[in-house]
Design an enzyme around this catalytic site. Structure first.
Site, PDB file in Angstrom:
ATOM      1  N   ASP A 130       7.236 -10.971  86.858  1.00  0.00           N
ATOM      2  CA  ASP A 130       5.886 -10.635  86.413  1.00  0.00           C
ATOM      3  C   ASP A 130       5.122  -9.983  87.556  1.00  0.00           C
ATOM      4  O   ASP A 130       5.383 -10.238  88.732  1.00  0.00           O
ATOM      5  CB  ASP A 130       5.147 -11.858  85.877  1.00  0.00           C
ATOM      6  CG  ASP A 130       4.906 -12.938  86.916  1.00  0.00           C
ATOM      7  OD1 ASP A 130       5.842 -13.229  87.702  1.00  0.00           O
ATOM      8  OD2 ASP A 130       3.793 -13.509  86.954  1.00  0.00           O
TER       9      ASP A 130
ATOM     10  N   GLU B  96       4.574 -16.190  87.943  1.00  0.00           N
ATOM     11  CA  GLU B  96       4.244 -16.506  89.327  1.00  0.00           C
ATOM     12  C   GLU B  96       2.878 -15.965  89.703  1.00  0.00           C
ATOM     13  O   GLU B  96       2.145 -16.579  90.466  1.00  0.00           O
ATOM     14  CB  GLU B  96       5.300 -15.920  90.273  1.00  0.00           C
ATOM     15  CG  GLU B  96       5.267 -16.498  91.693  1.00  0.00           C
ATOM     16  CD  GLU B  96       4.303 -15.778  92.617  1.00  0.00           C
ATOM     17  OE1 GLU B  96       4.021 -16.303  93.710  1.00  0.00           O
ATOM     18  OE2 GLU B  96       3.841 -14.667  92.279  1.00  0.00           O
TER      19      GLU B  96
END
Length: 381
Positions: free
Chosen positions: A72, A136
């Site tokens: 991500d 994250e």
């Protein structure tokens, strides 16, 4: 002899628009690639977040090396400010551009490529585990924590783990992380009584109380650092009343502080200290003060030893640079992994992460794969 190109894989991942929490096709791509290479893959999705667990080798292997990372990325911001397409992975003068180029699709590509080639060319006496999350950059509630929960339930165990986050400030190889500072935020609200500023005796002004509290917190020396950590810091990040009028004493004042702390403290000990200071100011000014706290991660240290020396030796062999053992910077998912097994971090130069025109020299991607390959070779020897 199998050769997986980490530069092409980085480009393929950048072209997946996986702005957190969207998967964007990145984990689908990696699952297919790893499955074809003989890894047993399991999607560990939770809370709308996509995660991937991949293992090569026997679950009961006597030693298992783990890699951790995320696909991500943060939002691109103003697209018009980019000189290259944010998800184009264009290469100009040996530099690849795109969101996630540094943080950290190149790191994931490097360790996936290293792992695939390693197990196919020189199958080790042991196992490899790759944990890749899509959560994250956001709240990190259902990312690496979900993967670790799955591993606990499934009886999966890493002996050691390397997180591939960018760790080098300016030069490839100059720094690795053997720990991280803790991070927490505290929000305060002082409740007074609104009134006319010409008649302050008829009001109860919350601002002096908040100013006193903020001064006490910010001027207090938390510590002077430890052997592996710098001194802890407390920063006032906002003070606000929401009051546009100059002739009105507001009823409320709100403020927040952020603390980055070393291993002399815990979130609990700092919470208790701040609460004691708030209670004292509340008593002095006869005004209620509320406090809310969020601990993003506790400080941790993986003491210098076999794992850190293994990584440092491999980095120096490939770059000619001896990495500094550091605990600086913000938080990473290593703060979760440290409860599972010893963990360190090493990755690229992170100067452009989260910036417009984020980029990575392609030679560094190949160099990083070589470092990870050497780490695996030396670990399993």
């Amino acid at each position: 002899m199998s050769i997986t190109d980490p530069v092409q894989l980085t480009a393929d991942l950048i072209r997946c628009p996986s702005v957190t929490p969207n998967e964007g096709g990145a984990l689908v791509l990696l699952e297919k690639l790893l499955s074809e290479a003989g890894f047993e893959c399991t999607r560990v999705d939770r809370g709308g977040i996509s995660n991937l667990f991949a293992r090569w080798g026997n679950q009961r292997a006597n030693k298992t090396f783990g890699f951790n990372g995320h696909t991500d990325v943060v939002p691109i911001g103003d697209e018009n400010a980019w000189t290259q397409a944010p998800f184009g992975a264009d290469i100009i003068d040996g530099v690849m551009y795109g969101r996630g180029a540094t943080d950290m699709k190149s790191g994931v590509a490097a360790y996936v490529a290293a792992a695939i080639d390693f197990v196919q060319n020189t199958p080790p006496d042991g196992a490899l585990i790759l944990t890749i999350t899509g959560d994250e950059e956001a709240d990190a509630l259902d990312g690496t924590t979900a993967l670790l929960d799955y591993m606990a339930e499934a009886g999966e165990q890493m002996s050691v783990c390397l997180v591939g986050e960018p760790t080098c400030p300016n030069v490839m190889g100059e720094m690795m992380k053997i720990g991280r500072r803790g991070s927490m935020t505290a929000w305060f609200e002082v409740t007074g009584k609104q009134g006319h500023s010409a008649y302050p005796h008829r009001a109860k002004n919350p601002l002096p109380a908040m100013a006193r509290l903020m001064d006490r917190l910010a001027s207090h020396e938390l510590d002077r650092g430890t052997d592996h950590f710098d001194a802890s810091t407390l920063a006032i990040v906002t003070i606000d009343t929401g009051n546009p009028a100059t002739n009105v004493i507001p009823a409320y004042c709100r403020a927040a502080v952020n603390i980055r702390y070393n291993d002399l403290h815990s979130g609990q000990s700092l919470t208790e200290w701040m609460q004691s200071q708030a209670d004292k100011v509340s008593e002095e000014f006869e005004m209620p003060i509320s406090m809310k706290v969020k601990v993003s991660g506790e400080s941790f240290l993986t003491p210098p030893g076999a794992l850190s020396n293994l990584v440092a030796k491999s980095v120096e062999a490939e770059t000619g640079v001896k990495p500094e053992f550091s605990t600086s910077g913000g938080t990473s998912d290593a703060r979760f992994v440290k409860d599972h097994c010893p963990v360190v971090e090493f990755g690229l130069v992170g100067k452009t992460m989260h910036q417009v025109d984020e980029n990575v020299p392609i030679e560094q991607i190949t160099q990083l794969k070589n470092i990870y390959t050497r780490i695996l070779t030396d670990y399993f020897e």
